[in-house]
Motif scaffolding. Structure first.
Motif, PDB file in Angstrom:
ATOM      1  N   LYS A  26       0.831  -1.211   0.000  1.00  0.00           N
ATOM      2  CA  LYS A  26       0.000   0.000   0.000  1.00  0.00           C
ATOM      3  C   LYS A  26       0.858   1.250   0.000  1.00  0.00           C
ATOM      4  N   ARG A  27       1.967   1.175   0.730  1.00  0.00           N
ATOM      5  CA  ARG A  27       2.896   2.312   0.746  1.00  0.00           C
ATOM      6  C   ARG A  27       3.412   2.573  -0.660  1.00  0.00           C
ATOM      7  N   GLU A  28       3.826   1.506  -1.321  1.00  0.00           N
ATOM      8  CA  GLU A  28       4.337   1.595  -2.684  1.00  0.00           C
ATOM      9  C   GLU A  28       3.275   2.207  -3.616  1.00  0.00           C
ATOM     10  N   ASP A  29       2.039   1.728  -3.484  1.00  0.00           N
ATOM     11  CA  ASP A  29       0.932   2.255  -4.290  1.00  0.00           C
ATOM     12  C   ASP A  29       0.672   3.731  -3.987  1.00  0.00           C
ATOM     13  N   ALA A  30       0.785   4.095  -2.727  1.00  0.00           N
ATOM     14  CA  ALA A  30       0.557   5.493  -2.345  1.00  0.00           C
ATOM     15  C   ALA A  30       1.571   6.399  -3.038  1.00  0.00           C
ATOM     16  N   TYR A  31       2.828   5.976  -3.082  1.00  0.00           N
ATOM     17  CA  TYR A  31       3.845   6.773  -3.777  1.00  0.00           C
ATOM     18  C   TYR A  31       3.549   6.847  -5.279  1.00  0.00           C
ATOM     19  N   LYS A  32       3.107   5.729  -5.849  1.00  0.00           N
ATOM     20  CA  LYS A  32       2.747   5.724  -7.273  1.00  0.00           C
ATOM     21  C   LYS A  32       1.612   6.709  -7.528  1.00  0.00           C
ATOM     22  N   LEU A  33       0.601   6.666  -6.645  1.00  0.00           N
ATOM     23  CA  LEU A  33      -0.554   7.555  -6.810  1.00  0.00           C
ATOM     24  C   LEU A  33      -0.161   9.021  -6.654  1.00  0.00           C
ATOM     25  N   ILE A  34       0.740   9.313  -5.733  1.00  0.00           N
ATOM     26  CA  ILE A  34       1.207  10.699  -5.580  1.00  0.00           C
ATOM     27  C   ILE A  34       1.807  11.178  -6.894  1.00  0.00           C
ATOM     28  N   ALA A  38       0.016  14.161  -8.875  1.00  0.00           N
ATOM     29  CA  ALA A  38       0.797  15.402  -8.963  1.00  0.00           C
ATOM     30  C   ALA A  38       1.113  15.746 -10.412  1.00  0.00           C
ATOM     31  N   GLU A  39       1.489  14.735 -11.160  1.00  0.00           N
ATOM     32  CA  GLU A  39       1.831  14.936 -12.572  1.00  0.00           C
ATOM     33  C   GLU A  39       0.587  15.369 -13.361  1.00  0.00           C
ATOM     34  N   THR A  40      -0.548  14.763 -13.063  1.00  0.00           N
ATOM     35  CA  THR A  40      -1.778  15.059 -13.807  1.00  0.00           C
ATOM     36  C   THR A  40      -2.360  16.417 -13.438  1.00  0.00           C
ATOM     37  N   THR A  41      -2.303  16.776 -12.146  1.00  0.00           N
ATOM     38  CA  THR A  41      -2.931  18.034 -11.721  1.00  0.00           C
ATOM     39  C   THR A  41      -1.961  19.214 -11.747  1.00  0.00           C
ATOM     40  N   ILE A  53      -4.792  12.481   1.229  1.00  0.00           N
ATOM     41  CA  ILE A  53      -3.747  13.184   0.496  1.00  0.00           C
ATOM     42  C   ILE A  53      -4.449  13.884  -0.661  1.00  0.00           C
ATOM     43  N   GLY A  54      -4.454  15.214  -0.628  1.00  0.00           N
ATOM     44  CA  GLY A  54      -5.210  15.983  -1.615  1.00  0.00           C
ATOM     45  C   GLY A  54      -4.308  16.804  -2.514  1.00  0.00           C
ATOM     46  N   PHE A  55      -4.883  17.203  -3.653  1.00  0.00           N
ATOM     47  CA  PHE A  55      -4.140  17.975  -4.657  1.00  0.00           C
ATOM     48  C   PHE A  55      -4.988  19.158  -5.072  1.00  0.00           C
ATOM     49  N   GLY A  56      -4.416  20.365  -4.992  1.00  0.00           N
ATOM     50  CA  GLY A  56      -5.177  21.566  -5.309  1.00  0.00           C
ATOM     51  C   GLY A  56      -6.261  21.766  -4.262  1.00  0.00           C
ATOM     52  N   SER A  57      -7.053  22.824  -4.401  1.00  0.00           N
ATOM     53  CA  SER A  57      -8.178  23.005  -3.487  1.00  0.00           C
ATOM     54  C   SER A  57      -9.207  23.907  -4.139  1.00  0.00           C
ATOM     55  N   TYR A  58     -10.419  23.815  -3.627  1.00  0.00           N
ATOM     56  CA  TYR A  58     -11.467  24.715  -4.090  1.00  0.00           C
ATOM     57  C   TYR A  58     -12.324  25.093  -2.911  1.00  0.00           C
ATOM     58  N   HIS A  59     -13.003  26.221  -3.037  1.00  0.00           N
ATOM     59  CA  HIS A  59     -13.868  26.704  -1.977  1.00  0.00           C
ATOM     60  C   HIS A  59     -15.306  26.494  -2.434  1.00  0.00           C
ATOM     61  N   LYS A 124      -5.975   8.985 -14.894  1.00  0.00           N
ATOM     62  CA  LYS A 124      -5.565  10.354 -15.251  1.00  0.00           C
ATOM     63  C   LYS A 124      -6.726  11.144 -15.825  1.00  0.00           C
ATOM     64  N   GLU A 125      -7.548  10.472 -16.628  1.00  0.00           N
ATOM     65  CA  GLU A 125      -8.730  11.106 -17.218  1.00  0.00           C
ATOM     66  C   GLU A 125      -9.735  11.503 -16.125  1.00  0.00           C
ATOM     67  N   LEU A 126      -9.943  10.622 -15.162  1.00  0.00           N
ATOM     68  CA  LEU A 126     -10.853  10.915 -14.039  1.00  0.00           C
ATOM     69  C   LEU A 126     -10.340  12.106 -13.233  1.00  0.00           C
ATOM     70  N   ILE A 127      -9.039  12.150 -13.005  1.00  0.00           N
ATOM     71  CA  ILE A 127      -8.428  13.253 -12.251  1.00  0.00           C
ATOM     72  C   ILE A 127      -8.627  14.567 -13.016  1.00  0.00           C
ATOM     73  N   THR A 128      -8.269  14.566 -14.306  1.00  0.00           N
ATOM     74  CA  THR A 128      -8.364  15.766 -15.136  1.00  0.00           C
ATOM     75  C   THR A 128      -9.799  16.288 -15.196  1.00  0.00           C
TER      76      THR A 128
END
Length: 145
Positions: A26-34, A38-41, A53-59, A124-128
């Motif tokens: 899971k640790r390995e996967d977490a690093y992959k997901l980061i 990060a690359e996608t956003t 673990i979040g990326f960007g933010s909105y109000h 990546k498509e879901l993230i974008t």
């Protein structure tokens, strides 16, 4: 009494949090997901609350007057599964998930067992799409520091 938002951006170390995940896979996967998020956003990973673990933010602000900040997208390497957080209102989500690989869905999240089970390009498509949807829906969002 005003509503206190549980999940706020914190200064806690993302790396430290991941290093404390019991399961080495899971640790390995977490690093992959980061890397993927990060690359996608284009945003760096930040801790939101104790375990997201979040990326960007909105109000956001609801009709009820309730408002707060949330990450545009994110994930949490939980004990049972990894939770992926995307914009709940994004319309093509169901369609994209058809070819996503092994997963289950909850109200606002998609649960996976491991990164190897899913299609990274669809992730990546879901993230974008989530980021675009939220930035359109909440145009006053601060994109990034």
């Amino acid at each position: 009494m005003s509503y206190q938002q549980k999940t706020k951006e914190t200064d806690h170390s993302v790396i430290e949090f991941i290093e404390n995940v019991d399961n080495p896979k899971k640790r390995e996967d977490a690093y992959k997901l980061i890397d993927i998020f990060a690359e996608t956003t284009g945003y760096e990973a930040k801790m939101w609350g104790p375990s997201i673990i979040g990326f960007g933010s909105y109000h956001y602000k609801y009709e009820s007057g309730h408002e707060g900040d949330a990450p545009l997208v994110g994930f949490s390497p939980r004990k049972a599964k990894i939770s992926l957080y995307f914009a709940p209102g994004e319309t093509k989500r169901e369609e994209l998930l058809k070819d996503f690989g092994k997963h289950t869905t909850g109200k606002g999240c998609v649960y996976i067992n491991k990164v190897a089970d899913i299609d990274i390009n669809i992730l990546k498509e879901l993230i974008t799409r989530s980021v675009e949807f939220l930035q359109k829906t909440y145009p006053n969002s601060k994109s990034s520091e």
